[in-house]
Motif scaffolding. Sequence first.
Motif, mmCIF file in Angstrom:
data_model
loop_
_atom_site.group_PDB
_atom_site.id
_atom_site.type_symbol
_atom_site.label_atom_id
_atom_site.label_comp_id
_atom_site.label_asym_id
_atom_site.label_seq_id
_atom_site.Cartn_x
_atom_site.Cartn_y
_atom_site.Cartn_z
ATOM 1 N N ARG A 1 9.372 102.940 -69.150
ATOM 2 C CA ARG A 1 9.898 104.294 -68.956
ATOM 3 C C ARG A 1 10.222 104.503 -67.475
ATOM 4 O O ARG A 1 9.547 103.936 -66.600
ATOM 5 N N ASN B 1 -0.858 102.325 -65.993
ATOM 6 C CA ASN B 1 -0.212 103.298 -66.878
ATOM 7 C C ASN B 1 -0.876 103.106 -68.244
ATOM 8 O O ASN B 1 -0.335 102.469 -69.121
ATOM 9 N N PRO B 2 -2.097 103.634 -68.378
ATOM 10 C CA PRO B 2 -2.850 103.367 -69.615
ATOM 11 C C PRO B 2 -2.360 104.243 -70.767
ATOM 12 O O PRO B 2 -1.565 105.156 -70.544
ATOM 13 N N TYR C 1 -2.222 107.269 -72.802
ATOM 14 C CA TYR C 1 -2.740 108.585 -72.408
ATOM 15 C C TYR C 1 -2.354 109.718 -73.348
ATOM 16 O O TYR C 1 -2.495 110.884 -73.001
ATOM 17 N N LEU D 1 0.096 103.570 -76.598
ATOM 18 C CA LEU D 1 0.467 104.972 -76.402
ATOM 19 C C LEU D 1 -0.729 105.914 -76.473
ATOM 20 O O LEU D 1 -0.884 106.811 -75.650
#
Length: 283
Positions: free
Chosen positions: A95, A190-191, A193, A215
């Motif tokens: 993203r 960017n876990p 979340y 996701l």
Amino acid sequence: MKLSETKTVFQNELSNLYSKSEIEELFSIFCENFLELSKIELRQNLNQSLSEIDSEKFSEAISELKMGKPFQQILGETEFYGMKFFINEHVLIPRPETEELLELAIQKVQDLRLKVKGLKILDIGTGSGIIPIVLKKHFPEAEVSAIDISESALEIAKRNANFHKTEINFIQKDYLNEKLDDIYDIIISNPPYIGIEENIEIEDSVKGFEPNIALFSPTSDALIFYRKIARDSTNHLSGNGTIFLEINQKLGKETLELFQHFPKAELLKDISGNDRMIFARKF
Ligand code: GLN
């Protein structure tokens, strides 16, 4: 079949799912990928006849698009930070918000004049490996590691690292349940979340095709990864360590709260004005 006719089929078949301009964009993306035609060449070559093999590729793409499959998964690749990355159904599609996270990290390393030689960087939940690969490209002298719970994700990440000729230490690990082995100077992540209760707000094309494990938080606590990272910063982040996290826009304040024990912790917005990143430093 002529290219112009294929374009008409594209428009007719996909009009229920996508807007006219989206279809136009999708068509040019597939023409570039299948036929190596730039947008300008495409306009000039609409009368060109397609080979049977190419026609077949377009019809397959159309049926997959009609099922709602993201074009990046159909192509098996995407562009991120100006670079090509392989992707599949085992990894999140990169993203633009993550490009912003990387821009921030690269900028801070420079602004804070961190010594790059031997700088130990860890990416948690690497997926397709976009984060460690972009960082290693920018800072070739850094020691970059990346962990993920998914073997299939790591396979794609390794393929991307080889493609970009970057040396990354990939580790398979269940971060929430296993200990880190080292002390790092930068922890970036960017876990997953998205909270369980937010499930209904997520589009079907995302939920149906992208890995839910990448996701959604695995428990009802959407901040579970951030809590663990905040805890790990005591023993696994060096004295001049920094942290860069992509976050859930709805949980900015709560996430920042977890890093209040740092001398400096900031909540930053993305280009759309949403709370999107945490930057914290130990010095
Ligand atoms: N930003 C992604 C989305 O909303 C989620 C990424 C993540 O969970 N880390 O689709």
